[in-house]
Design a protein around this motif. Structure first.
Motif, mmCIF file in Angstrom:
data_model
loop_
_atom_site.group_PDB
_atom_site.id
_atom_site.type_symbol
_atom_site.label_atom_id
_atom_site.label_comp_id
_atom_site.label_asym_id
_atom_site.label_seq_id
_atom_site.Cartn_x
_atom_site.Cartn_y
_atom_site.Cartn_z
ATOM 1 N N TYR A 1 3.592 5.115 -1.109
ATOM 2 C CA TYR A 1 4.527 4.065 -1.550
ATOM 3 C C TYR A 1 3.841 3.061 -2.466
ATOM 4 C CZ TYR A 1 7.248 6.062 2.277
ATOM 5 O OH TYR A 1 7.920 6.929 3.099
ATOM 6 N N GLU A 2 2.801 3.492 -3.164
ATOM 7 C CA GLU A 2 1.979 2.586 -3.964
ATOM 8 C C GLU A 2 2.770 1.785 -4.995
ATOM 9 O OE1 GLU A 2 -0.673 4.565 -6.826
ATOM 10 O OE2 GLU A 2 0.434 6.416 -6.483
ATOM 11 N N HIS A 3 3.852 2.337 -5.510
ATOM 12 C CA HIS A 3 4.612 1.659 -6.564
ATOM 13 C C HIS A 3 5.825 0.900 -6.023
ATOM 14 C CE1 HIS A 3 2.020 3.446 -9.488
ATOM 15 N NE2 HIS A 3 2.351 4.670 -9.128
ATOM 16 N N MET A 4 5.856 0.705 -4.725
ATOM 17 C CA MET A 4 6.954 -0.042 -4.089
ATOM 18 C C MET A 4 6.351 -1.200 -3.303
ATOM 19 S SD MET A 4 8.924 3.311 -2.741
ATOM 20 C CE MET A 4 8.725 4.781 -3.742
ATOM 21 N N TYR B 1 9.171 9.050 -8.239
ATOM 22 C CA TYR B 1 10.158 9.428 -9.249
ATOM 23 C C TYR B 1 11.496 9.876 -8.654
ATOM 24 C CZ TYR B 1 6.329 9.211 -12.643
ATOM 25 O OH TYR B 1 5.296 8.793 -13.440
ATOM 26 N N HIS B 2 11.732 9.588 -7.370
ATOM 27 C CA HIS B 2 13.019 9.906 -6.719
ATOM 28 C C HIS B 2 13.288 11.405 -6.686
ATOM 29 C CE1 HIS B 2 13.288 5.676 -7.604
ATOM 30 N NE2 HIS B 2 13.659 5.846 -8.840
ATOM 31 N N TYR C 1 7.211 3.931 -13.364
ATOM 32 C CA TYR C 1 6.558 3.464 -12.134
ATOM 33 C C TYR C 1 6.217 1.979 -12.191
ATOM 34 C CZ TYR C 1 2.119 4.713 -14.576
ATOM 35 O OH TYR C 1 1.089 4.843 -15.475
ATOM 36 N N LEU C 2 6.023 1.442 -13.388
ATOM 37 C CA LEU C 2 5.753 0.002 -13.479
ATOM 38 C C LEU C 2 6.997 -0.831 -13.169
ATOM 39 C CD1 LEU C 2 3.477 -0.181 -16.660
ATOM 40 C CD2 LEU C 2 2.781 -0.208 -14.241
ATOM 41 N N GLU C 3 8.174 -0.265 -13.436
ATOM 42 C CA GLU C 3 9.430 -0.978 -13.176
ATOM 43 C C GLU C 3 9.985 -0.721 -11.776
ATOM 44 O OE1 GLU C 3 11.889 0.428 -16.347
ATOM 45 O OE2 GLU C 3 10.786 -0.703 -17.899
ATOM 46 N N ALA D 1 10.633 -3.782 -9.182
ATOM 47 C CA ALA D 1 11.838 -4.580 -9.436
ATOM 48 C C ALA D 1 13.090 -3.822 -9.020
ATOM 49 C CB ALA D 1 11.913 -4.958 -10.914
ATOM 50 N N PHE D 2 13.096 -2.512 -9.266
ATOM 51 C CA PHE D 2 14.241 -1.678 -8.902
ATOM 52 C C PHE D 2 14.478 -1.721 -7.403
ATOM 53 C CE2 PHE D 2 15.667 2.533 -7.413
ATOM 54 C CZ PHE D 2 16.881 2.648 -8.078
ATOM 55 N N TYR D 3 13.421 -1.506 -6.624
ATOM 56 C CA TYR D 3 13.590 -1.480 -5.169
ATOM 57 C C TYR D 3 13.684 -2.870 -4.560
ATOM 58 C CZ TYR D 3 13.398 3.531 -4.252
ATOM 59 O OH TYR D 3 13.700 4.859 -4.170
ATOM 60 N N ALA D 4 13.078 -3.853 -5.196
ATOM 61 C CA ALA D 4 13.209 -5.223 -4.681
ATOM 62 C C ALA D 4 14.670 -5.662 -4.712
ATOM 63 C CB ALA D 4 12.345 -6.184 -5.486
#
Length: 389
Positions: free
Chosen positions: A205-208, A238-239, A287-289, A292-295
């Motif tokens: 979950y590194e990008h979340m 990447y879902h 992955y950088l965005e 914000a998407f999950y927040a």
């Protein structure tokens, strides 16, 4: 001739049908909103699908190299160096795996021998302990601090023995959604420094990770990186969890041992998806965005839960939200977590997972886990039902 079925002695006597399978089946039966299993109910970026389609049409449909397509290993190396400051050599230190679960099993099989001890921090992902047992090792559970789920380094230190072969650490953490701090990572580095203990760092979950928190990879700490298998997941990022593609970064000597097992339990990973992912990774924006998407989904879900009597625990990372059920105004709050989740699914119409399922001894602290990796309309549908509580 009379048929005779040979008797079998199970290698995993404690393992039955997982809680995730049970709850998903119950959710389907009852028509409940399934916030139990941790995967999205929305599609990935069409550009990623197109990248894989293009790879198939270009003829990338036969076996790739055993460690993975070079272009994908190079893309992973570039990302890790850019984000975490460590240079892994694609040829000798990065391996593409059939998902993170296979990566963890392979790492354990590569280094754990009969009688070796492996420390697991509970609550923990349900594959860790069976993996250790399959390798002939002994899982040594050390509890994270109840309520906060922070690491207790005194207890971790006390669990270290001459038989300790490895420790498994997971941040961002499933199921609690906590994120290790710089102080945590430095303390782990300090206590492992005089030992030969290896680290399996589960960073799927590194990008979340949500501000003000940040993901601190073991790759960023020289004393940890030198002893670590660092596991990540393209499926989570990447879902595309159904694609089952992950990666492991580790020093060359450790990677050599890892690949000895990898080549015989999966050999390699589907070719067109590796080429598609390599092409897609040329743009780091997805992955950088992602935070914000999950927040935004986290905040929508938490705002709705605040209208209930659930007590919200922090969700610093991952796509999970844990809640304390002890203040609910229903008699079912006194049920064990697993029975409460069955009641919640059957009577309220929302599926969740009990945290007790992530403890070897079934420790029950009146906490359950929801997954908010769902369409906004799915989350709103669940919240409209949960508002009854």
């Amino acid at each position: 001739m009379t048929e005779h079925t040979p008797s079998l002695q199970t290698k995993l006597p404690k393992v039955g049908t997982t809680i995730f399978t049970v709850m998903s089946a119950l959710a389907a039966e009852k028509g409940a909103v399934n916030l139990g299993q941790g995967f999205p109910d929305f599609d990935c970026d069409p550009r990623l699908i197109q990248a894989v389609t293009d790879a198939m049409q270009r003829g990338h449909n036969q076996y790739p190299p055993m460690p993975g397509v070079p272009a994908l290993r190079e893309a992973v190396a570039a990302k890790v160096q850019a984000l975490y400051g460590r240079a892994y050599q694609p040829a000798t230190e990065i391996t593409i795996t059939a998902g993170a679960t296979q990566a963890i099993l392979t790492a354990i099989l590569a280094v754990v021998r009969a009688g070796d001890e492996v420390i697991v921090l509970e609550p923990c992902y349900d594959s860790y302990v069976p993996n250790i047992e399959l390798a002939g090792g002994v899982a040594v559970p050390v509890p994270l601090t109840p309520g906060t789920f922070r690491p207790d380094f005194d207890k971790i230190t006390a669990a270290l023995t001459p038989r300790t072969r490895a420790i498994i650490v997971n941040s961002p953490h499933n199921p609690s959604a906590t994120v290790w701090t710089d102080a945590d990572m430095r303390k782990l580095q300090e206590i492992l420094a005089p030992t030969e203990v290896l680290l399996i760092s589960d960073e799927v979950y590194e990008h979340m990770v949500y501000a003000p928190n940040q993901h601190l990879s073991a790759a960023s700490y020289p004393g940890l990186a030198a002893r670590a298998f660092i596991v990540s997941s393209f499926g989570k990022t990447y879902h595309v969890t159904g694609w089952k593609v992950g990666t492991v970064c580790a020093p060359a000597a450790m990677t050599a041992e890892f690949r000895k097992v990898h080549q015989f339990n999966v050999f390699t990973v589907n070719t067109p998806m590796q080429h598609g992912l390599a092409a897609y990774m040329a743009d780091p924006a997805p992955y950088l965005e992602l935070p914000a998407f999950y927040a935004a989904k986290r905040d929508l879900f938490r705002a709705g839960l605040e209208k209930t009597r659930f007590r919200l625990l922090p969700s610093e990372g991952s796509y999970f939200q844990c809640v304390d059920i002890s203040a609910l105004a229903v008699p079912e709050r006194d049920l064990p977590e697993a029975e409460f989740c069955q009641w919640l699914t059957s009577e309220i119409g929302v599926a969740a997972i009990p945290l007790s399922a992530f403890y070897g001894d079934g420790f029950d602290q009146k906490v359950i886990r929801f997954c908010y990796a769902k369409k906004d309309e799915t989350l709103r549908a669940a919240l409209s039902r949960l508002e009854r509580l």
